[in-house]
Design an enzyme around this catalytic site. Structure first.
Site, mmCIF file in Angstrom:
data_model
loop_
_atom_site.group_PDB
_atom_site.id
_atom_site.type_symbol
_atom_site.label_atom_id
_atom_site.label_comp_id
_atom_site.label_asym_id
_atom_site.label_seq_id
_atom_site.Cartn_x
_atom_site.Cartn_y
_atom_site.Cartn_z
ATOM 1 C CG HIS A 1 0.043 4.036 9.720
ATOM 2 N ND1 HIS A 1 0.869 3.710 10.766
ATOM 3 C CD2 HIS A 1 -0.246 2.873 9.079
ATOM 4 C CE1 HIS A 1 1.078 2.397 10.760
ATOM 5 N NE2 HIS A 1 0.414 1.861 9.749
ATOM 6 C CE LYS B 1 2.739 3.152 4.581
ATOM 7 N NZ LYS B 1 1.961 2.791 5.759
ATOM 8 C CE LYS C 1 -3.460 -0.987 9.122
ATOM 9 N NZ LYS C 1 -2.369 -0.119 9.516
ATOM 10 C CG ASP D 1 -3.391 2.728 3.130
ATOM 11 O OD1 ASP D 1 -4.156 3.238 3.981
ATOM 12 O OD2 ASP D 1 -2.346 2.121 3.435
ATOM 13 C CG ASN D 2 -5.470 0.294 5.304
ATOM 14 O OD1 ASN D 2 -4.309 0.233 4.916
ATOM 15 N ND2 ASN D 2 -5.789 0.764 6.500
ATOM 16 C CB SER E 1 4.206 1.762 8.375
ATOM 17 O OG SER E 1 3.326 1.250 7.419
ATOM 18 C CB CYS F 1 0.305 -0.290 3.990
ATOM 19 S SG CYS F 1 -0.199 0.665 5.412
ATOM 20 C CG ASP G 1 -0.907 4.695 5.929
ATOM 21 O OD1 ASP G 1 -1.701 3.744 6.029
ATOM 22 O OD2 ASP G 1 0.319 4.572 6.026
ATOM 23 C CG ASP G 2 -3.942 2.853 8.643
ATOM 24 O OD1 ASP G 2 -3.736 2.337 7.535
ATOM 25 O OD2 ASP G 2 -3.437 2.436 9.703
ATOM 26 N NE ARG H 1 0.260 2.367 1.372
ATOM 27 C CZ ARG H 1 0.382 3.653 1.684
ATOM 28 N NH1 ARG H 1 1.267 4.410 1.069
ATOM 29 N NH2 ARG H 1 -0.361 4.186 2.623
ATOM 30 C CG HIS I 1 4.602 -0.112 3.209
ATOM 31 N ND1 HIS I 1 3.664 -0.145 4.204
ATOM 32 C CD2 HIS I 1 5.536 -1.036 3.564
ATOM 33 C CE1 HIS I 1 3.997 -1.035 5.110
ATOM 34 N NE2 HIS I 1 5.139 -1.591 4.742
HETATM 35 CA CA LIG Z 1 -2.601 1.715 5.658
#
Ligand SMILES: [Ca+2]
Length: 518
Positions: free
Chosen positions: A272, A185, A342, A324-325, A210, A126, A86-87, A130, A187
């Site tokens: 994240h 996670k 991001k 994811d980003n 998140s 996110c 995540d991130d 996803r 989301h």
């Molecule tokens: Ca993310």
């Protein structure tokens, strides 16, 4: 309940259902609240017509694999693992150029597999990203590009969720005999009808959105819940031990299912913000708390790969590691050498480090720079499992196995890739060219509205998007503008609706996920 998702079997039922879904979609796109349980739900429909009566299995997937009935031909089906950070930024791993983070396990994974250097997610944040990984579709196609309040991700107690009628990568594989687990996670909706257990996962362990979505962010947010299947088992969750517990759960699932094909989706909560790591990693990296979490994820990846080797299933398990980003601008992550962060549609927001490893099948130590995306994993895994993607709906992803297998003549299957920010189409890439469309930025407290011109970048020569070459290539600009128009017609842009969008799921009265709520 189980969806009838076999592409071969989708026929009359789907046509009837699609008419109902089109109606829900029409209502949704007109801004009405289409209650997901108001009689047009596909499961209810299947119940009415007497199809799909199998009950949802939410318990017992961690049981002894000997007790689970094996399907014929399972021996030839590979296992799939997606490790989804995540991130995590493009420049956050040693094998992608980081000098700050020690990632020996992920670097070894890259040396034993293939690095994808033009691998994209479909959004800089996110939820939309996803939604694409799960469905193989652009976020706007499945109406997960914004929340029901037009925010860029879902917030706790969300009305919206990924429509249960969408066919996820987990459902494709589950229907083909795979054990499935989502550990991490989610989301894509925090109401019961939107949880992973309703989207093809036998087992779920993780947080529903998140890790910054606590009362500190918005007073109405409940204590951050940890779920097992559909039950809150801890709130607020101890975030320090999350990466370690996810790893334990993942290895338990792999071990329990070693004798049958499985799909493990491991969407880490980290890095994240707010970043947390267990004691063994805290204060140990050269890049503060952010680096600590990255190094713990590296440890986790090493443990998972070691468990595959120990169980003797290394050579029948395909593992993908990505994010994811891109990294956010302020917590210590890096997207070097890309520009942007991001949330935005510069490469740093949406191009991710990606490693694919499958000993004996994916050539070791190679790099692939062909354009590929998270949307491609659904059709690629489906093909490798011996089935195909759903045929009753548009899927944007394409089979990229020829790229993964290292075929010398293999090219990207995508004529174009579209960069959306919330509802807005902002850029299009085709081959080496990326065109940022002309637009006016929104006025904010900090900045005046700004007119951004059309900008063309040659990503092969200028990966950091520094030099606008639009004037020298009017033919390329014209071709990419035509591709952008195709996307607008298909999945929309701003207030313009696309003709092939599908509805998200909506509930009228969402409730918070708390220890006593379920
Ligand atoms: Ca993310």
């Amino acid at each position: 309940m189980k969806k009838n998702i076999n592409p071969v079997r989708n026929s009359k039922v789907d046509k009837n259902m699609n008419q109902s879904l089109l109606e829900v979609g029409r209502q949704f796109l007109q801004g009405q609240n289409a209650e997901i349980s108001n009689g047009v739900n596909r499961r209810d429909f299947l119940k009415v017509v007497g199809v799909g009566a199998a009950s949802l299995v939410v318990e017992g997937c961690l049981g002894d694999s000997q007790n689970i009935t094996d399907r014929a031909g399972n021996a030839n089906k590979p296992n799939f693992i997606i490790i989804f950070c995540d991130d995590l930024g493009y420049g956050d791993l040693g094998c992608f150029g980081s000098k700050k983070h020690r990632t020996p396990n992920i670097d070894r994974m890259a040396a034993e597999g293939m690095r994808f250097t033009s691998f994209y997610v479909t959004s800089g944040v996110c939820t939309p990203s996803r939604a694409s990984l799960m469905t193989g579709c652009y976020p706007r196609r499945v109406n997960m590009h914004v929340s029901s309040a037009a925010e860029w991700v879902l917030f706790p107690v969300a009305q919206k969720g990924l429509n249960p009628e969408e066919i996820t990568i987990a459902e494709v594989l589950k229907d083909w005999g795979y054990a499935t687990a989502c550990i991490g996670k989610w989301h894509l909706g925090d109401q019961p009808q939107f949880l992973p257990t309703r989207q093809g996962f036998d087992y779920y362990f993780g947080i529903p959105y998140s890790n910054d979505m606590t009362a500190k962010q918005r007073p109405q947010n409940p204590p951050l819940p940890l779920l097992r299947n559909e039950k809150v088992i801890e709130a607020p969750v101890d975030q320090n031990t999350l990466t370690m517990r996810y790893t334990q759960q993942a290895i338990k699932f792999i071990t329990a299912n070693r004798n049958r094909p499985f799909f493990l989706y491991l969407p880490h909560t980290m890095p994240h913000n707010p970043v947390h790591s267990s004691e063994a990693f805290r204060g140990k990296s050269a890049n503060g708390p952010y680096g600590d979490t990255v190094e713990e994820i590296d440890w986790s990846t090493g443990e998972i790969l070691a468990s595959l080797a120990k169980l003797g299933i290394d050579d029948r398990t395909l593992v993908v590691f990505t994010s994811d980003n891109g990294a956010a601008s302020r917590w210590g992550g890096s997207n070097t050498p890309l520009s942007g962060w991001k949330t935005n549609t510069l490469e740093g927001g949406m191009r991710e480090p990606c490693i694919v490893r499958w000993p004996g099948r994916v050539p070791a130590g190679r790099t692939c720079d062909q354009l590929s995306t998270t949307m491609d994993l659904l059709p690629t895994f489906a093909r490798l499992a011996g089935t195909g993607p759903p045929r009753d709906r548009i899927i944007d992803g394409r089979d990229i196995w020829p790229l993964m297998a290292g075929k010398k003549t293999a090219k990207s299957p995508h004529e174009a890739f579209y960069y959306y920010f919330k509802d807005q189409l902002q850029a299009v890439r085709s081959g080496r060219w990326k065109l940022h469309l002309q637009r006016t930025t929104k006025k904010s407290n900090k900045q005046k509205a700004q007119k951004l011109p059309l900008r063309l970048y040659d990503l092969e020569a200028d990966i950091a998007e520094t030099t606008n070459v639009a004037d020298g290539h009017p033919d390329v600009v014209k071709r990419l503008l035509a591709l952008a128009e195709k996307a607008r017609e298909d999945i929309g842009d701003g207030r313009r609706k696309g003709k092939n969008q599908r509805p998200a799921g909506l509930v009228k009265n969402p409730k918070p996920l708390t220890l006593s709520s379920m």
